[in-house]
Scaffold this motif. Structure first.
Motif, PDB file in Angstrom:
ATOM      1  N   ALA A  27      26.195  66.028  79.062  1.00  0.00           N
ATOM      2  CA  ALA A  27      27.501  66.329  78.468  1.00  0.00           C
ATOM      3  C   ALA A  27      28.597  65.474  79.090  1.00  0.00           C
ATOM      4  CB  ALA A  27      27.821  67.812  78.632  1.00  0.00           C
ATOM      5  N   GLU A  28      28.505  65.236  80.388  1.00  0.00           N
ATOM      6  CA  GLU A  28      29.501  64.402  81.076  1.00  0.00           C
ATOM      7  C   GLU A  28      29.510  62.974  80.540  1.00  0.00           C
ATOM      8  OE1 GLU A  28      28.571  64.586  85.214  1.00  0.00           O
ATOM      9  OE2 GLU A  28      29.289  66.645  85.430  1.00  0.00           O
ATOM     10  N   THR A  29      28.375  62.511  80.033  1.00  0.00           N
ATOM     11  CA  THR A  29      28.282  61.131  79.529  1.00  0.00           C
ATOM     12  C   THR A  29      28.486  61.043  78.017  1.00  0.00           C
ATOM     13  OG1 THR A  29      25.880  61.228  79.254  1.00  0.00           O
ATOM     14  CG2 THR A  29      26.711  60.479  81.395  1.00  0.00           C
ATOM     15  N   GLY A  30      28.881  62.146  77.393  1.00  0.00           N
ATOM     16  CA  GLY A  30      29.159  62.122  75.966  1.00  0.00           C
ATOM     17  C   GLY A  30      28.015  62.521  75.068  1.00  0.00           C
ATOM     18  N   VAL A  31      26.891  62.900  75.643  1.00  0.00           N
ATOM     19  CA  VAL A  31      25.747  63.363  74.853  1.00  0.00           C
ATOM     20  C   VAL A  31      26.003  64.811  74.443  1.00  0.00           C
ATOM     21  CG1 VAL A  31      23.287  63.939  74.958  1.00  0.00           C
ATOM     22  CG2 VAL A  31      24.122  61.821  75.980  1.00  0.00           C
ATOM     23  N   ALA A  32      25.737  65.144  73.193  1.00  0.00           N
ATOM     24  CA  ALA A  32      25.843  66.532  72.747  1.00  0.00           C
ATOM     25  C   ALA A  32      24.585  67.257  73.216  1.00  0.00           C
ATOM     26  CB  ALA A  32      25.959  66.592  71.231  1.00  0.00           C
ATOM     27  N   ALA A  33      24.739  68.125  74.191  1.00  0.00           N
ATOM     28  CA  ALA A  33      23.593  68.821  74.787  1.00  0.00           C
ATOM     29  C   ALA A  33      23.646  70.301  74.447  1.00  0.00           C
ATOM     30  CB  ALA A  33      23.585  68.640  76.295  1.00  0.00           C
ATOM     31  N   ARG A  34      22.491  70.838  74.128  1.00  0.00           N
ATOM     32  CA  ARG A  34      22.364  72.266  73.845  1.00  0.00           C
ATOM     33  C   ARG A  34      21.128  72.776  74.562  1.00  0.00           C
ATOM     34  NH1 ARG A  34      24.051  75.150  68.782  1.00  0.00           N
ATOM     35  NH2 ARG A  34      23.566  77.284  69.318  1.00  0.00           N
ATOM     36  N   VAL A  35      21.231  73.961  75.132  1.00  0.00           N
ATOM     37  CA  VAL A  35      20.107  74.596  75.810  1.00  0.00           C
ATOM     38  C   VAL A  35      19.806  75.910  75.097  1.00  0.00           C
ATOM     39  CG1 VAL A  35      19.246  75.622  77.953  1.00  0.00           C
ATOM     40  CG2 VAL A  35      20.716  73.593  78.044  1.00  0.00           C
ATOM     41  N   ILE A  70       9.939  82.091  66.314  1.00  0.00           N
ATOM     42  CA  ILE A  70       9.664  80.877  65.537  1.00  0.00           C
ATOM     43  C   ILE A  70      10.737  80.614  64.476  1.00  0.00           C
ATOM     44  CG2 ILE A  70       8.060  79.824  63.889  1.00  0.00           C
ATOM     45  CD1 ILE A  70       5.788  81.039  65.648  1.00  0.00           C
ATOM     46  N   PRO A  71      11.047  81.553  63.590  1.00  0.00           N
ATOM     47  CA  PRO A  71      12.084  81.248  62.590  1.00  0.00           C
ATOM     48  C   PRO A  71      13.460  81.034  63.213  1.00  0.00           C
ATOM     49  CG  PRO A  71      11.321  83.517  62.364  1.00  0.00           C
ATOM     50  CD  PRO A  71      10.438  82.853  63.365  1.00  0.00           C
ATOM     51  N   ASN A  72      13.746  81.741  64.305  1.00  0.00           N
ATOM     52  CA  ASN A  72      15.043  81.558  64.971  1.00  0.00           C
ATOM     53  C   ASN A  72      15.163  80.162  65.572  1.00  0.00           C
ATOM     54  OD1 ASN A  72      15.809  84.144  64.303  1.00  0.00           O
ATOM     55  ND2 ASN A  72      15.117  85.015  66.228  1.00  0.00           N
ATOM     56  N   LEU A  73      14.099  79.670  66.156  1.00  0.00           N
ATOM     57  CA  LEU A  73      14.139  78.325  66.714  1.00  0.00           C
ATOM     58  C   LEU A  73      14.247  77.289  65.594  1.00  0.00           C
ATOM     59  CD1 LEU A  73      14.172  76.470  69.126  1.00  0.00           C
ATOM     60  CD2 LEU A  73      11.682  76.525  69.148  1.00  0.00           C
ATOM     61  N   ARG A  74      13.568  77.521  64.498  1.00  0.00           N
ATOM     62  CA  ARG A  74      13.683  76.602  63.362  1.00  0.00           C
ATOM     63  C   ARG A  74      15.122  76.514  62.863  1.00  0.00           C
ATOM     64  NH1 ARG A  74       8.236  78.276  60.078  1.00  0.00           N
ATOM     65  NH2 ARG A  74       6.822  77.016  61.321  1.00  0.00           N
ATOM     66  N   GLU A  76      17.803  77.021  64.643  1.00  0.00           N
ATOM     67  CA  GLU A  76      18.557  76.271  65.653  1.00  0.00           C
ATOM     68  C   GLU A  76      18.317  74.768  65.492  1.00  0.00           C
ATOM     69  OE1 GLU A  76      20.678  77.235  68.063  1.00  0.00           O
ATOM     70  OE2 GLU A  76      20.467  79.403  67.927  1.00  0.00           O
ATOM     71  N   LEU A  77      17.071  74.384  65.270  1.00  0.00           N
ATOM     72  CA  LEU A  77      16.750  72.965  65.073  1.00  0.00           C
ATOM     73  C   LEU A  77      17.486  72.400  63.861  1.00  0.00           C
ATOM     74  CD1 LEU A  77      12.906  72.911  65.707  1.00  0.00           C
ATOM     75  CD2 LEU A  77      14.597  71.563  66.942  1.00  0.00           C
ATOM     76  N   ASN A  78      17.459  73.129  62.762  1.00  0.00           N
ATOM     77  CA  ASN A  78      18.124  72.664  61.551  1.00  0.00           C
ATOM     78  C   ASN A  78      19.637  72.614  61.712  1.00  0.00           C
ATOM     79  OD1 ASN A  78      15.688  72.370  60.209  1.00  0.00           O
ATOM     80  ND2 ASN A  78      15.751  74.429  59.359  1.00  0.00           N
ATOM     81  N   GLY A  79      20.192  73.587  62.396  1.00  0.00           N
ATOM     82  CA  GLY A  79      21.638  73.645  62.568  1.00  0.00           C
ATOM     83  C   GLY A  79      22.182  72.590  63.521  1.00  0.00           C
ATOM     84  N   PHE A  80      21.450  72.290  64.566  1.00  0.00           N
ATOM     85  CA  PHE A  80      21.919  71.338  65.573  1.00  0.00           C
ATOM     86  C   PHE A  80      21.537  69.904  65.242  1.00  0.00           C
ATOM     87  CE2 PHE A  80      21.587  69.455  69.969  1.00  0.00           C
ATOM     88  CZ  PHE A  80      22.938  69.500  70.254  1.00  0.00           C
ATOM     89  N   ALA A  81      20.465  69.727  64.509  1.00  0.00           N
ATOM     90  CA  ALA A  81      19.969  68.394  64.105  1.00  0.00           C
ATOM     91  C   ALA A  81      19.873  67.436  65.295  1.00  0.00           C
ATOM     92  CB  ALA A  81      20.854  67.809  63.015  1.00  0.00           C
ATOM     93  N   PRO A  82      19.023  67.747  66.267  1.00  0.00           N
ATOM     94  CA  PRO A  82      18.925  66.910  67.469  1.00  0.00           C
ATOM     95  C   PRO A  82      18.225  65.583  67.210  1.00  0.00           C
ATOM     96  CG  PRO A  82      17.232  68.581  67.515  1.00  0.00           C
ATOM     97  CD  PRO A  82      18.082  68.860  66.305  1.00  0.00           C
ATOM     98  N   SER A  83      18.562  64.599  68.036  1.00  0.00           N
ATOM     99  CA  SER A  83      17.833  63.332  68.002  1.00  0.00           C
ATOM    100  C   SER A  83      16.688  63.375  69.010  1.00  0.00           C
ATOM    101  CB  SER A  83      18.757  62.151  68.275  1.00  0.00           C
ATOM    102  OG  SER A  83      19.585  62.394  69.373  1.00  0.00           O
ATOM    103  N   VAL A  84      16.801  64.272  70.006  1.00  0.00           N
ATOM    104  CA  VAL A  84      15.746  64.483  71.001  1.00  0.00           C
ATOM    105  C   VAL A  84      15.579  65.983  71.205  1.00  0.00           C
ATOM    106  CG1 VAL A  84      15.029  64.145  73.403  1.00  0.00           C
ATOM    107  CG2 VAL A  84      16.277  62.330  72.223  1.00  0.00           C
ATOM    108  N   VAL A  85      14.337  66.450  71.180  1.00  0.00           N
ATOM    109  CA  VAL A  85      14.021  67.830  71.544  1.00  0.00           C
ATOM    110  C   VAL A  85      13.209  67.756  72.819  1.00  0.00           C
ATOM    111  CG1 VAL A  85      12.783  69.938  70.920  1.00  0.00           C
ATOM    112  CG2 VAL A  85      14.078  68.686  69.183  1.00  0.00           C
ATOM    113  N   HIS A  86      13.721  68.386  73.870  1.00  0.00           N
ATOM    114  CA  HIS A  86      13.086  68.356  75.184  1.00  0.00           C
ATOM    115  C   HIS A  86      12.574  69.764  75.483  1.00  0.00           C
ATOM    116  CE1 HIS A  86      13.443  66.697  79.559  1.00  0.00           C
ATOM    117  NE2 HIS A  86      12.306  67.310  79.345  1.00  0.00           N
TER     118      HIS A  86
END
Length: 111
Positions: A27-35, A70-74, A76-86
């Motif tokens: 986040a400090e470097t401008g990356v949109a981070a979500r946990v 499972i559906p809740n995580l799906r 979240e994935l659709n709503g946030f649209a990440p470029s990386v999932v860690h």
């Protein structure tokens, strides 16, 4: 860049602290981070969320059995649209929540 971290909230320890610290640096470097903390026990997630309160990082908790997670995580994935999932210490059910056609890089970290 948008990075989504998924980690179990309990037992709270080194893996969770690492995720919180990595997301904060991102986040400090401008990356949109979500946990996203996953848990069957909402009380266990409270500690993780309190420890994770870092400016610029989005946090959420998904609770329940894998069938409910499972559906809740799906969503979240659709709503946030990440470029990386860690994924950190991913449980076996997590694979079922990921789309077959991925538009993100998938990283699994087994601490």
């Amino acid at each position: 860049m948008r990075v989504l971290h998924v980690v179990p909230s309990a037992p709270f320890g080194g893996a969770q602290r690492l995720v919180i610290d990595v997301a904060a640096r991102q986040a400090e470097t401008g990356v949109a981070a979500r946990v996203i903390f996953t848990t069957r026990n909402p009380a266990g997630a409270e500690r993780a969320v309190r420890a994770a309160h870092v400016a610029g990082v989005l946090y959420s908790v998904i609770t329940g059995t894998p069938v409910r997670l499972i559906p809740n995580l799906r969503r979240e994935l659709n709503g946030f649209a990440p470029s990386v999932v860690h994924l950190h210490l991913p449980p076996s059910w997590l694979v079922a929540s990921l789309p077959r056609q991925r538009s993100f890089i998938l990283v699994t970290h087994l601490h």
